[in-house]
Scaffold this motif. Sequence first.
Motif, PDB file in Angstrom:
ATOM      1  N   GLY A 108      -4.204  18.656   0.487  1.00  0.00           N
ATOM      2  CA  GLY A 108      -4.332  18.413  -0.940  1.00  0.00           C
ATOM      3  C   GLY A 108      -4.894  17.044  -1.252  1.00  0.00           C
ATOM      4  N   ILE A 109      -4.866  16.724  -2.525  1.00  0.00           N
ATOM      5  CA  ILE A 109      -5.370  15.439  -3.019  1.00  0.00           C
ATOM      6  C   ILE A 109      -4.223  14.439  -3.036  1.00  0.00           C
ATOM      7  CG2 ILE A 109      -6.338  14.225  -5.010  1.00  0.00           C
ATOM      8  CD1 ILE A 109      -7.705  16.913  -5.746  1.00  0.00           C
ATOM      9  N   TYR A 110      -4.491  13.262  -2.503  1.00  0.00           N
ATOM     10  CA  TYR A 110      -3.538  12.157  -2.491  1.00  0.00           C
ATOM     11  C   TYR A 110      -4.250  10.909  -2.986  1.00  0.00           C
ATOM     12  CZ  TYR A 110      -0.598  15.278   0.157  1.00  0.00           C
ATOM     13  OH  TYR A 110       0.163  16.351   0.526  1.00  0.00           O
ATOM     14  N   PHE A 111      -3.476   9.956  -3.398  1.00  0.00           N
ATOM     15  CA  PHE A 111      -4.020   8.681  -3.848  1.00  0.00           C
ATOM     16  C   PHE A 111      -3.350   7.564  -3.074  1.00  0.00           C
ATOM     17  CE2 PHE A 111      -4.370  11.634  -7.323  1.00  0.00           C
ATOM     18  CZ  PHE A 111      -5.642  11.399  -7.814  1.00  0.00           C
ATOM     19  N   TYR A 112      -4.133   6.577  -2.676  1.00  0.00           N
ATOM     20  CA  TYR A 112      -3.519   5.376  -2.125  1.00  0.00           C
ATOM     21  C   TYR A 112      -3.690   4.265  -3.147  1.00  0.00           C
ATOM     22  CZ  TYR A 112      -8.161   3.666  -0.666  1.00  0.00           C
ATOM     23  OH  TYR A 112      -9.461   3.242  -0.631  1.00  0.00           O
ATOM     24  N   GLN A 113      -2.683   3.448  -3.254  1.00  0.00           N
ATOM     25  CA  GLN A 113      -2.699   2.330  -4.194  1.00  0.00           C
ATOM     26  C   GLN A 113      -2.450   1.038  -3.426  1.00  0.00           C
ATOM     27  OE1 GLN A 113      -0.772   2.576  -8.120  1.00  0.00           O
ATOM     28  NE2 GLN A 113       0.515   0.914  -7.379  1.00  0.00           N
ATOM     29  N   ILE A 114      -3.345   0.097  -3.611  1.00  0.00           N
ATOM     30  CA  ILE A 114      -3.190  -1.224  -3.020  1.00  0.00           C
ATOM     31  C   ILE A 114      -2.842  -2.179  -4.149  1.00  0.00           C
ATOM     32  CG2 ILE A 114      -4.280  -3.091  -1.735  1.00  0.00           C
ATOM     33  CD1 ILE A 114      -6.227  -1.006  -0.591  1.00  0.00           C
ATOM     34  N   SER A 115      -1.671  -2.787  -4.064  1.00  0.00           N
ATOM     35  CA  SER A 115      -1.218  -3.751  -5.066  1.00  0.00           C
ATOM     36  C   SER A 115      -1.101  -5.105  -4.392  1.00  0.00           C
ATOM     37  CB  SER A 115       0.138  -3.357  -5.639  1.00  0.00           C
ATOM     38  OG  SER A 115       0.066  -2.095  -6.240  1.00  0.00           O
ATOM     39  N   SER A 116      -1.720  -6.091  -4.998  1.00  0.00           N
ATOM     40  CA  SER A 116      -1.714  -7.420  -4.424  1.00  0.00           C
ATOM     41  C   SER A 116      -1.578  -8.420  -5.559  1.00  0.00           C
ATOM     42  CB  SER A 116      -3.011  -7.632  -3.653  1.00  0.00           C
ATOM     43  OG  SER A 116      -2.973  -8.817  -2.935  1.00  0.00           O
ATOM     44  N   ASP A 117      -0.437  -9.093  -5.611  1.00  0.00           N
ATOM     45  CA  ASP A 117      -0.130 -10.027  -6.687  1.00  0.00           C
ATOM     46  C   ASP A 117      -0.314  -9.325  -8.038  1.00  0.00           C
ATOM     47  OD1 ASP A 117       0.592 -11.936  -4.816  1.00  0.00           O
ATOM     48  OD2 ASP A 117      -1.407 -12.813  -4.766  1.00  0.00           O
ATOM     49  N   ASN A 118      -1.261  -9.730  -8.844  1.00  0.00           N
ATOM     50  CA  ASN A 118      -1.433  -9.127 -10.176  1.00  0.00           C
ATOM     51  C   ASN A 118      -2.606  -8.152 -10.233  1.00  0.00           C
ATOM     52  OD1 ASN A 118       0.704 -10.601 -11.280  1.00  0.00           O
ATOM     53  ND2 ASN A 118      -0.611 -12.374 -11.569  1.00  0.00           N
ATOM     54  N   TYR A 119      -3.015  -7.632  -9.102  1.00  0.00           N
ATOM     55  CA  TYR A 119      -4.201  -6.782  -9.054  1.00  0.00           C
ATOM     56  C   TYR A 119      -3.876  -5.483  -8.335  1.00  0.00           C
ATOM     57  CZ  TYR A 119      -9.163  -5.672  -8.671  1.00  0.00           C
ATOM     58  OH  TYR A 119     -10.388  -5.080  -8.786  1.00  0.00           O
ATOM     59  N   THR A 120      -4.348  -4.360  -8.864  1.00  0.00           N
ATOM     60  CA  THR A 120      -4.079  -3.057  -8.271  1.00  0.00           C
ATOM     61  C   THR A 120      -5.340  -2.207  -8.279  1.00  0.00           C
ATOM     62  OG1 THR A 120      -1.782  -3.112  -9.023  1.00  0.00           O
ATOM     63  CG2 THR A 120      -2.684  -0.951  -8.477  1.00  0.00           C
TER      64      THR A 120
ATOM     65  N   ARG B 128      -6.620   1.894  -7.063  1.00  0.00           N
ATOM     66  CA  ARG B 128      -6.128   3.213  -6.670  1.00  0.00           C
ATOM     67  C   ARG B 128      -7.360   4.070  -6.369  1.00  0.00           C
ATOM     68  NH1 ARG B 128      -2.884   4.730 -11.023  1.00  0.00           N
ATOM     69  NH2 ARG B 128      -1.272   3.452 -10.061  1.00  0.00           N
ATOM     70  N   GLN B 129      -7.311   4.780  -5.237  1.00  0.00           N
ATOM     71  CA  GLN B 129      -8.421   5.627  -4.836  1.00  0.00           C
ATOM     72  C   GLN B 129      -7.894   6.987  -4.391  1.00  0.00           C
ATOM     73  OE1 GLN B 129     -11.601   4.847  -5.139  1.00  0.00           O
ATOM     74  NE2 GLN B 129     -11.251   2.710  -5.708  1.00  0.00           N
ATOM     75  N   LYS B 130      -8.755   7.993  -4.535  1.00  0.00           N
ATOM     76  CA  LYS B 130      -8.408   9.370  -4.180  1.00  0.00           C
ATOM     77  C   LYS B 130      -8.812   9.643  -2.740  1.00  0.00           C
ATOM     78  CE  LYS B 130     -10.853  12.582  -6.131  1.00  0.00           C
ATOM     79  NZ  LYS B 130     -11.387  13.617  -7.013  1.00  0.00           N
ATOM     80  N   MET B 131      -8.003  10.469  -2.051  1.00  0.00           N
ATOM     81  CA  MET B 131      -8.370  10.941  -0.712  1.00  0.00           C
ATOM     82  C   MET B 131      -7.947  12.402  -0.598  1.00  0.00           C
ATOM     83  SD  MET B 131      -5.785   8.577   1.442  1.00  0.00           S
ATOM     84  CE  MET B 131      -4.120   8.319   0.834  1.00  0.00           C
TER      85      MET B 131
ATOM     86  N   ILE C  86       0.869  -1.176   0.000  1.00  0.00           N
ATOM     87  CA  ILE C  86       0.000   0.000   0.000  1.00  0.00           C
ATOM     88  C   ILE C  86       0.903   1.223   0.000  1.00  0.00           C
ATOM     89  CG2 ILE C  86      -1.830   1.271   1.172  1.00  0.00           C
ATOM     90  CD1 ILE C  86      -2.635  -1.385   2.505  1.00  0.00           C
ATOM     91  N   THR C  87       0.710   2.065  -1.016  1.00  0.00           N
ATOM     92  CA  THR C  87       1.558   3.239  -1.212  1.00  0.00           C
ATOM     93  C   THR C  87       0.679   4.466  -1.381  1.00  0.00           C
ATOM     94  OG1 THR C  87       3.155   1.823  -2.332  1.00  0.00           O
ATOM     95  CG2 THR C  87       3.440   4.187  -2.608  1.00  0.00           C
TER      96      THR C  87
END
Length: 94
Positions: free
Chosen positions: A73-85, A87-90, A32-33
């Motif tokens: 400001g606007i940030y995005f978190y990205q959840i990457s798991s194996d071959n699936y990703t 991304r959502q805005k916060m 999670i980034t």
Amino acid sequence: LTPNINDVCYPNPFRNSTTIKFELNSPASTSITVYNIKGQVVRHLVQSQKFSPGEHTIIWDGKDDKGQSVASGIYFYQISSDNYTVRQKMLLIK
């Protein structure tokens, strides 16, 4: 097998911290980034950690990898798991 990731971030917008809640339907190595609006990495919350199936929560305290508070400001978190990703805005409001 590609895991199914159901995710939500609350509260959103937020002031001090926000909770990223996600659910996996199979065991998976997950990262999670947090990124800024320019696409630059702000914080690595989780790096290639093995999670079991089920619900999990991670809290972002509005700080970068150096422990410094980030600007509103606007940030995005990205959840990457194996071959699936996903991304959502916060939105961080100070």
